[in-house]
Design a protein around this motif. Structure first.
Motif, mmCIF file in Angstrom:
data_model
loop_
_atom_site.group_PDB
_atom_site.id
_atom_site.type_symbol
_atom_site.label_atom_id
_atom_site.label_comp_id
_atom_site.label_asym_id
_atom_site.label_seq_id
_atom_site.Cartn_x
_atom_site.Cartn_y
_atom_site.Cartn_z
ATOM 1 N N GLN A 172 42.897 34.282 27.979
ATOM 2 C CA GLN A 172 42.969 34.597 28.703
ATOM 3 C C GLN A 172 42.317 34.263 30.365
ATOM 4 O O GLN A 172 43.705 34.484 31.263
ATOM 5 C CB GLN A 172 42.232 36.597 28.335
ATOM 6 C CG GLN A 172 42.982 37.238 29.850
ATOM 7 C CD GLN A 172 42.114 38.868 29.792
ATOM 8 O OE1 GLN A 172 40.974 39.119 29.209
ATOM 9 N NE2 GLN A 172 42.984 39.855 30.056
ATOM 10 N N MET A 173 41.390 34.036 30.443
ATOM 11 C CA MET A 173 40.748 33.629 31.606
ATOM 12 C C MET A 173 41.485 32.405 31.719
ATOM 13 O O MET A 173 41.012 31.851 33.095
ATOM 14 C CB MET A 173 39.175 33.491 31.732
ATOM 15 C CG MET A 173 38.379 35.028 31.130
ATOM 16 S SD MET A 173 36.641 34.785 31.149
ATOM 17 C CE MET A 173 36.450 34.918 33.441
ATOM 18 N N ALA A 174 41.680 31.245 31.010
ATOM 19 C CA ALA A 174 41.696 30.293 30.807
ATOM 20 C C ALA A 174 43.167 30.226 31.756
ATOM 21 O O ALA A 174 43.241 29.175 32.465
ATOM 22 C CB ALA A 174 41.759 28.975 30.062
ATOM 23 N N LEU A 175 44.038 30.811 30.904
ATOM 24 C CA LEU A 175 45.935 31.256 31.435
ATOM 25 C C LEU A 175 45.729 32.044 32.589
ATOM 26 O O LEU A 175 47.171 32.792 33.072
ATOM 27 C CB LEU A 175 46.592 31.199 30.142
ATOM 28 C CG LEU A 175 46.219 30.775 28.865
ATOM 29 C CD1 LEU A 175 47.002 30.906 27.627
ATOM 30 C CD2 LEU A 175 47.296 28.971 29.386
ATOM 31 N N TYR A 231 36.803 27.556 34.145
ATOM 32 C CA TYR A 231 35.371 26.550 34.063
ATOM 33 C C TYR A 231 34.658 27.983 33.375
ATOM 34 O O TYR A 231 35.051 26.796 32.028
ATOM 35 C CB TYR A 231 35.279 26.223 35.844
ATOM 36 C CG TYR A 231 35.148 24.830 35.997
ATOM 37 C CD1 TYR A 231 35.861 24.285 35.549
ATOM 38 C CD2 TYR A 231 35.673 25.806 36.970
ATOM 39 C CE1 TYR A 231 36.900 22.717 36.638
ATOM 40 C CE2 TYR A 231 36.170 24.712 38.835
ATOM 41 C CZ TYR A 231 36.615 23.305 38.077
ATOM 42 O OH TYR A 231 37.277 22.434 38.969
ATOM 43 N N PHE A 232 35.046 28.855 33.401
ATOM 44 C CA PHE A 232 34.391 30.326 32.743
ATOM 45 C C PHE A 232 34.347 30.180 31.425
ATOM 46 O O PHE A 232 33.709 29.935 30.284
ATOM 47 C CB PHE A 232 33.814 31.397 33.570
ATOM 48 C CG PHE A 232 33.049 32.312 33.081
ATOM 49 C CD1 PHE A 232 31.738 32.501 33.008
ATOM 50 C CD2 PHE A 232 33.434 32.859 32.248
ATOM 51 C CE1 PHE A 232 31.122 33.068 32.266
ATOM 52 C CE2 PHE A 232 32.856 34.283 31.013
ATOM 53 C CZ PHE A 232 31.671 34.275 31.114
ATOM 54 N N LEU A 253 30.872 38.270 39.329
ATOM 55 C CA LEU A 253 31.340 37.023 39.562
ATOM 56 C C LEU A 253 33.323 37.358 39.191
ATOM 57 O O LEU A 253 33.858 37.501 39.891
ATOM 58 C CB LEU A 253 30.809 35.986 39.415
ATOM 59 C CG LEU A 253 31.923 34.484 40.190
ATOM 60 C CD1 LEU A 253 31.901 34.967 41.685
ATOM 61 C CD2 LEU A 253 30.991 33.411 39.848
ATOM 62 N N PHE A 254 33.397 37.201 37.949
ATOM 63 C CA PHE A 254 34.663 37.391 37.310
ATOM 64 C C PHE A 254 35.344 38.745 36.677
ATOM 65 O O PHE A 254 36.347 39.001 36.337
ATOM 66 C CB PHE A 254 34.161 36.608 36.040
ATOM 67 C CG PHE A 254 34.303 35.309 36.205
ATOM 68 C CD1 PHE A 254 34.473 34.237 37.416
ATOM 69 C CD2 PHE A 254 33.260 34.568 35.854
ATOM 70 C CE1 PHE A 254 34.502 32.631 37.365
ATOM 71 C CE2 PHE A 254 32.606 33.118 36.229
ATOM 72 C CZ PHE A 254 33.008 32.392 37.173
ATOM 73 N N GLY A 255 34.416 39.960 37.023
ATOM 74 C CA GLY A 255 34.768 41.095 37.062
ATOM 75 C C GLY A 255 35.059 41.412 35.195
ATOM 76 O O GLY A 255 35.622 42.642 34.822
ATOM 77 N N ILE A 256 33.914 40.965 34.670
ATOM 78 C CA ILE A 256 33.660 41.040 32.895
ATOM 79 C C ILE A 256 32.312 41.746 32.821
ATOM 80 O O ILE A 256 31.645 41.827 33.572
ATOM 81 C CB ILE A 256 33.671 39.790 31.831
ATOM 82 C CG1 ILE A 256 32.239 38.932 33.111
ATOM 83 C CG2 ILE A 256 34.892 38.858 32.452
ATOM 84 C CD1 ILE A 256 32.395 37.348 32.134
ATOM 85 N N GLY A 257 32.774 42.376 31.588
ATOM 86 C CA GLY A 257 31.341 43.197 31.132
ATOM 87 C C GLY A 257 30.258 41.522 30.525
ATOM 88 O O GLY A 257 30.610 41.105 29.837
ATOM 89 N N GLY A 258 28.707 42.430 30.791
ATOM 90 C CA GLY A 258 27.769 41.289 30.521
ATOM 91 C C GLY A 258 27.571 40.745 29.315
ATOM 92 O O GLY A 258 27.242 40.173 29.460
ATOM 93 N N GLY A 259 28.382 42.265 28.729
ATOM 94 C CA GLY A 259 27.994 41.826 27.739
ATOM 95 C C GLY A 259 28.620 40.481 26.065
ATOM 96 O O GLY A 259 28.227 39.523 25.684
#
Length: 263
Positions: free
Chosen positions: A122-125, A248-249, A21-27
């Motif tokens: 990074q994700m918040a901004l 939110y994430f 969903l967010f294009g991030i690593g599962g780690g």
């Protein structure tokens, strides 16, 4: 063991969904949750973080294979760039496992907390990498790829959050940068996993069902579900307001960082 296995199945489902969903690593999700889970089950305190990192990295092997195949079919992987970064990535990944084996568990935890906070900001901004003006030299490519391999192996991540900004800065289109990062995630995870398995093989405090520092029940539980939910997350990314969801994430990342500080 059964409780951890069942919890890992749920973790894999959530981690895969968030990764797609967010294009991030599962780690980013898997490591802190495993750390809390292992600590709750009474694993030796000094082994909690390194086992979480090693187990997370092992799960990335399979998810990287599926991701690379998908990007290759779309023609997005610039294999010459992957080959140029490959030697440094693998050397760094091997070194990362060795460094993690030597540093204290609390130090490794602090490193991961800093990473969580950085990604949360990074994700918040909604910070995005900006294209630069020149191509990197071969020496810079090698040095940076080695550093990224080391950090990725140390953190138990595939490296996309580190590699993509570097590539985009040097004028690689975002579509290709993501594909190259996926391809680089495979050698990171393979070399790192082998390193953690070998370095921990003589550790007497390890719980049963461990392969070196890798906890097999969690590894199996996570890959059973993450490989199915990651594509679902990727599809949802095109339908949901992902930019708002990222904010939110980011709150979840801050909560997990706080939990790791006081667990």
């Amino acid at each position: 063991m059964i409780v951890v296995f069942l919890a890992s199945i749920l973790l894999g489902a959530v981690g895969g969904l968030m990764a797609g969903l967010f294009g991030i690593g599962g780690g980013l999700i898997i490591v802190p949750v495993l750390a809390m889970l292992f600590a709750a089950k009474g694993f030796p305190e000094e082994l909690v973080m390194i086992m979480s990192v090693a187990t997370s990295l092992a799960t990335i092997v399979l998810t990287s294979i599926f991701s690379v195949l998908a990007h290759h079919r779309l023609g997005s992987v610039l294999w010459d760039k992957v080959l140029a970064m490959g030697p440094g990535i693998m050397a760094g990944a091997a070194l990362g496992a060795v460094v993690a084996d030597y540093i204290a568990g609390d130090v490794l935890r602090v490193i991961f907390i800093i990473y969580l906070l950085a990604m949360g900001v990074q994700m918040a901004l909604q910070l995005k990498p900006k294209p630069g003006q020149q191509q990197p030299s071969k020496a810079l490519d090698l040095g940076v790829s080695c550093l990224m391999g080391l950090l990725s192996s140390l953190l138990g991540i595939g490296g996309g959050t580190l590699i993509v900004p570097f590539l985009v800065h040097f004028q690689t289109p975002m579509r290709n940068a993501v594909a190259i990062a996926s391809a680089c995630g495979l050698p990171i995870s393979v070399v790192g996993t082998i390193g953690y398995a070998l370095l921990g093989r003589d550790m007497v405090q390890l719980p049963d069902w461990s392969l070196g520092y890798i906890y097999i029940p969690s590894f199996i539980g996570i890959v059973l579900t993450s490989t199915f939910t990651a594509p679902i997350g990727a599809k949802l990314a095109h339908r949901l307001p992902s930019e708002k969801l990222k904010r939110y994430f980011s709150l979840l990342l801050f909560v997990m960082a706080a939990k790791l500080i006081w667990f």
